[in-house]
Motif scaffolding. Structure first.
Motif, PDB file in Angstrom:
ATOM      1  N   THR A 118      65.146  31.003 -59.338  1.00  0.00           N
ATOM      2  CA  THR A 118      66.104  31.331 -58.322  1.00  0.00           C
ATOM      3  C   THR A 118      67.134  31.569 -59.000  1.00  0.00           C
ATOM      4  OG1 THR A 118      65.052  30.300 -56.618  1.00  0.00           O
ATOM      5  CG2 THR A 118      67.053  31.164 -55.994  1.00  0.00           C
ATOM      6  N   LEU A 119      67.699  32.845 -59.080  1.00  0.00           N
ATOM      7  CA  LEU A 119      69.065  33.227 -59.682  1.00  0.00           C
ATOM      8  C   LEU A 119      70.157  33.236 -58.848  1.00  0.00           C
ATOM      9  CD1 LEU A 119      67.978  35.876 -62.532  1.00  0.00           C
ATOM     10  CD2 LEU A 119      68.184  33.301 -62.702  1.00  0.00           C
ATOM     11  N   LEU A 120      71.141  32.699 -59.385  1.00  0.00           N
ATOM     12  CA  LEU A 120      72.484  32.686 -58.303  1.00  0.00           C
ATOM     13  C   LEU A 120      72.133  32.265 -56.820  1.00  0.00           C
ATOM     14  CD1 LEU A 120      73.702  36.285 -59.643  1.00  0.00           C
ATOM     15  CD2 LEU A 120      74.552  34.136 -60.385  1.00  0.00           C
ATOM     16  N   TRP A 121      71.356  31.358 -56.952  1.00  0.00           N
ATOM     17  CA  TRP A 121      70.884  30.626 -55.597  1.00  0.00           C
ATOM     18  C   TRP A 121      70.605  31.490 -54.575  1.00  0.00           C
ATOM     19  CZ3 TRP A 121      75.874  30.047 -58.103  1.00  0.00           C
ATOM     20  CH2 TRP A 121      76.039  28.843 -58.730  1.00  0.00           C
ATOM     21  N   SER A 122      70.046  32.849 -54.919  1.00  0.00           N
ATOM     22  CA  SER A 122      69.818  33.662 -53.926  1.00  0.00           C
ATOM     23  C   SER A 122      68.205  34.537 -54.327  1.00  0.00           C
ATOM     24  CB  SER A 122      70.793  34.825 -53.688  1.00  0.00           C
ATOM     25  OG  SER A 122      72.023  34.115 -53.536  1.00  0.00           O
ATOM     26  N   PHE A 123      68.484  34.870 -55.609  1.00  0.00           N
ATOM     27  CA  PHE A 123      67.106  35.666 -55.961  1.00  0.00           C
ATOM     28  C   PHE A 123      66.108  35.014 -56.422  1.00  0.00           C
ATOM     29  CE2 PHE A 123      71.383  37.964 -56.519  1.00  0.00           C
ATOM     30  CZ  PHE A 123      71.283  38.836 -55.278  1.00  0.00           C
ATOM     31  N   ARG A 124      64.771  35.241 -55.883  1.00  0.00           N
ATOM     32  CA  ARG A 124      63.786  34.268 -56.176  1.00  0.00           C
ATOM     33  C   ARG A 124      62.984  35.308 -57.087  1.00  0.00           C
ATOM     34  NH1 ARG A 124      61.336  30.494 -51.739  1.00  0.00           N
ATOM     35  NH2 ARG A 124      63.326  29.418 -52.173  1.00  0.00           N
ATOM     36  N   PHE A 136      50.439  16.865 -65.818  1.00  0.00           N
ATOM     37  CA  PHE A 136      51.418  16.312 -64.913  1.00  0.00           C
ATOM     38  C   PHE A 136      51.361  16.503 -63.358  1.00  0.00           C
ATOM     39  CE2 PHE A 136      53.386  16.701 -69.057  1.00  0.00           C
ATOM     40  CZ  PHE A 136      53.442  15.430 -69.451  1.00  0.00           C
ATOM     41  N   HIS A 137      51.987  15.723 -62.565  1.00  0.00           N
ATOM     42  CA  HIS A 137      52.043  16.185 -61.279  1.00  0.00           C
ATOM     43  C   HIS A 137      52.922  17.405 -60.968  1.00  0.00           C
ATOM     44  CE1 HIS A 137      53.064  15.738 -56.917  1.00  0.00           C
ATOM     45  NE2 HIS A 137      51.981  14.755 -56.947  1.00  0.00           N
ATOM     46  N   PRO A 138      52.460  18.229 -59.943  1.00  0.00           N
ATOM     47  CA  PRO A 138      53.023  19.527 -59.862  1.00  0.00           C
ATOM     48  C   PRO A 138      54.778  19.293 -59.485  1.00  0.00           C
ATOM     49  CG  PRO A 138      51.148  19.450 -58.515  1.00  0.00           C
ATOM     50  CD  PRO A 138      51.406  18.275 -59.044  1.00  0.00           C
ATOM     51  N   GLY A 139      54.831  18.039 -58.929  1.00  0.00           N
ATOM     52  CA  GLY A 139      56.692  17.765 -58.832  1.00  0.00           C
ATOM     53  C   GLY A 139      57.243  17.862 -60.286  1.00  0.00           C
ATOM     54  N   VAL A 140      56.747  17.492 -61.216  1.00  0.00           N
ATOM     55  CA  VAL A 140      57.246  17.640 -62.514  1.00  0.00           C
ATOM     56  C   VAL A 140      57.435  19.103 -62.828  1.00  0.00           C
ATOM     57  CG1 VAL A 140      56.808  17.156 -64.948  1.00  0.00           C
ATOM     58  CG2 VAL A 140      56.094  15.540 -63.254  1.00  0.00           C
ATOM     59  N   ALA A 141      56.637  20.026 -62.378  1.00  0.00           N
ATOM     60  CA  ALA A 141      56.879  21.519 -62.756  1.00  0.00           C
ATOM     61  C   ALA A 141      57.954  21.905 -61.812  1.00  0.00           C
ATOM     62  CB  ALA A 141      55.643  22.226 -62.719  1.00  0.00           C
ATOM     63  N   GLN A 142      58.048  21.536 -60.608  1.00  0.00           N
ATOM     64  CA  GLN A 142      58.764  22.025 -59.654  1.00  0.00           C
ATOM     65  C   GLN A 142      60.273  21.372 -59.967  1.00  0.00           C
ATOM     66  OE1 GLN A 142      57.908  23.675 -56.434  1.00  0.00           O
ATOM     67  NE2 GLN A 142      60.241  23.964 -57.024  1.00  0.00           N
ATOM     68  N   PHE A 143      60.440  20.401 -60.585  1.00  0.00           N
ATOM     69  CA  PHE A 143      62.000  20.002 -61.121  1.00  0.00           C
ATOM     70  C   PHE A 143      62.306  20.930 -62.231  1.00  0.00           C
ATOM     71  CE2 PHE A 143      64.729  17.893 -64.083  1.00  0.00           C
ATOM     72  CZ  PHE A 143      65.527  17.522 -63.233  1.00  0.00           C
ATOM     73  N   ALA A 144      61.323  21.388 -63.253  1.00  0.00           N
ATOM     74  CA  ALA A 144      61.662  22.220 -64.314  1.00  0.00           C
ATOM     75  C   ALA A 144      61.886  23.593 -63.668  1.00  0.00           C
ATOM     76  CB  ALA A 144      60.414  22.140 -65.230  1.00  0.00           C
ATOM     77  N   PHE A 145      61.132  24.129 -62.780  1.00  0.00           N
ATOM     78  CA  PHE A 145      61.680  25.317 -61.979  1.00  0.00           C
ATOM     79  C   PHE A 145      63.136  25.455 -61.595  1.00  0.00           C
ATOM     80  CE2 PHE A 145      56.886  26.271 -61.988  1.00  0.00           C
ATOM     81  CZ  PHE A 145      56.904  27.712 -62.883  1.00  0.00           C
ATOM     82  N   GLY A 146      63.294  24.424 -60.932  1.00  0.00           N
ATOM     83  CA  GLY A 146      64.576  24.241 -60.196  1.00  0.00           C
ATOM     84  C   GLY A 146      65.684  23.884 -61.132  1.00  0.00           C
ATOM     85  N   PHE A 147      65.375  23.221 -62.206  1.00  0.00           N
ATOM     86  CA  PHE A 147      66.523  22.858 -63.074  1.00  0.00           C
ATOM     87  C   PHE A 147      66.703  24.188 -64.080  1.00  0.00           C
ATOM     88  CE2 PHE A 147      68.497  20.919 -66.708  1.00  0.00           C
ATOM     89  CZ  PHE A 147      69.373  19.864 -66.009  1.00  0.00           C
ATOM     90  N   TYR A 148      65.709  24.680 -64.592  1.00  0.00           N
ATOM     91  CA  TYR A 148      65.737  25.929 -65.104  1.00  0.00           C
ATOM     92  C   TYR A 148      66.636  27.203 -64.275  1.00  0.00           C
ATOM     93  CZ  TYR A 148      64.766  29.552 -68.692  1.00  0.00           C
ATOM     94  OH  TYR A 148      64.979  30.784 -69.564  1.00  0.00           O
ATOM     95  N   SER A 149      66.260  27.060 -62.988  1.00  0.00           N
ATOM     96  CA  SER A 149      67.174  28.095 -62.306  1.00  0.00           C
ATOM     97  C   SER A 149      68.500  27.844 -62.545  1.00  0.00           C
ATOM     98  CB  SER A 149      66.750  27.806 -60.751  1.00  0.00           C
ATOM     99  OG  SER A 149      65.413  28.108 -60.546  1.00  0.00           O
ATOM    100  N   ILE A 150      69.004  26.622 -62.321  1.00  0.00           N
ATOM    101  CA  ILE A 150      70.336  26.150 -62.435  1.00  0.00           C
ATOM    102  C   ILE A 150      71.128  26.603 -63.806  1.00  0.00           C
ATOM    103  CG2 ILE A 150      71.720  24.373 -62.664  1.00  0.00           C
ATOM    104  CD1 ILE A 150      70.294  22.976 -60.546  1.00  0.00           C
TER     105      ILE A 150
END
Lengths: 192, 70
Positions: A118-124, A136-150
């Protein structure tokens, strides 16, 4: 002036951004950019990370200064005001905790993994090519996607202000910079 | 005595708005700037030659050159 090894940390920053296009799990490495500045400020009462080791700042300095991509204009007055800097820090932290909450939901099985950035907290944007499933657990990847977005969002913001104002304008409102300066102020206050 | 009445330029930091990023420290040719306790940039007036590189580099534009008595 003599160059030191830490003057080349912009390569690490650039590499980090590129690696996220190939395997999103590399995004976890970005935590270093969160914890090292905090350790510097909490343990030593200094902004040593900003002052010396921030690869992102170096990258903006190189692109805006060395490559001349910056207009080199002054940042507007409001951008360096405490209201904006602390407000942006608060907004950034809220979005960060929201990302942590989404990660928790995936870990808890209440939500499916979203392979998006998600770019600029809006564009997915779909980002499924950078995730092939892991041990790993999908949660590990979810954090990675979220953190990379930031990380990508802050890089884009930094690039925009680099173009419009001075090369390292991002440093004026960088949430990590604001937070570590606040910690240093609190430390100084306690010791005074 | 020869310098009496002469003026020179030194860089001065607006301490209230300095973000202590350290960009000025990196470009100072005289090593006259340091970041004090992670809070603010401090310029040693006697070491500053008033070249203005720090003012040019400062992302927050909080450094300016001022004339002082030499």
């Amino acid at each position: 002036m003599k160059k030191h090894w830490y003057d080349y940390l912009w390569i690490a920053s650039l590499l980090y951004l590129l690696l996220g296009f190939f395997n999103i799990l590399f995004a976890w490495l970005g935590l270093l950019c969160f914890f090292i500045p905090l350790v510097f400020s909490v343990a030593r009462g200094s902004k040593g990370y900003c002052n010396r080791y921030c690869g992102r700042g170096q990258l903006f300095g190189l692109l805006g200064g060395g490559f001349g991509l910056s207009r080199r204009k002054n940042v507007p007055q409001w951008m360096k005001s405490h209201y904006f800097r602390y407000g942006f820090l608060a907004f950034f932290l809220i979005m960060f905790f929201l990302m942590l909450w989404n990660t928790y939901l995936v870990f808890a099985g209440a939500q499916d993994l979203k392979q998006t950035v998600t770019l600029l907290w809006s564009f997915r944007l779909p980002w499924n090519w950078a995730y092939q499933g892991t041990l790993f657990h999908p949660g590990v990847a979810q954090f990675a996607f979220g953190f990379y977005s930031i990380m990508l969002t802050s890089t884009i913001l930094g690039l925009i202000t680099m173009l419009l104002f001075k090369p390292r304008s991002w440093c004026v409102y960088c949430p990590m910079g604001t937070m570590t300066q606040l910690i240093c102020k609190a430390r100084r206050g306690n010791r005074a | 005595m020869a310098l009496k009445g002469k003026k020179r330029c030194v860089a001065v930091v607006d301490q209230k708005t300095c973000v202590a990023c350290g960009c000025c420290v990196k470009v100072c040719p005289c090593q006259a700037i340091r970041i004090v306790q992670g809070v603010v940039a401090q310029i040693a007036g006697e070491a500053c030659v008033g070249c203005g590189r720090c003012a040019q580099e400062c992302p927050a534009s909080v450094i300016e050159l001022r004339e002082v008595q030499a």
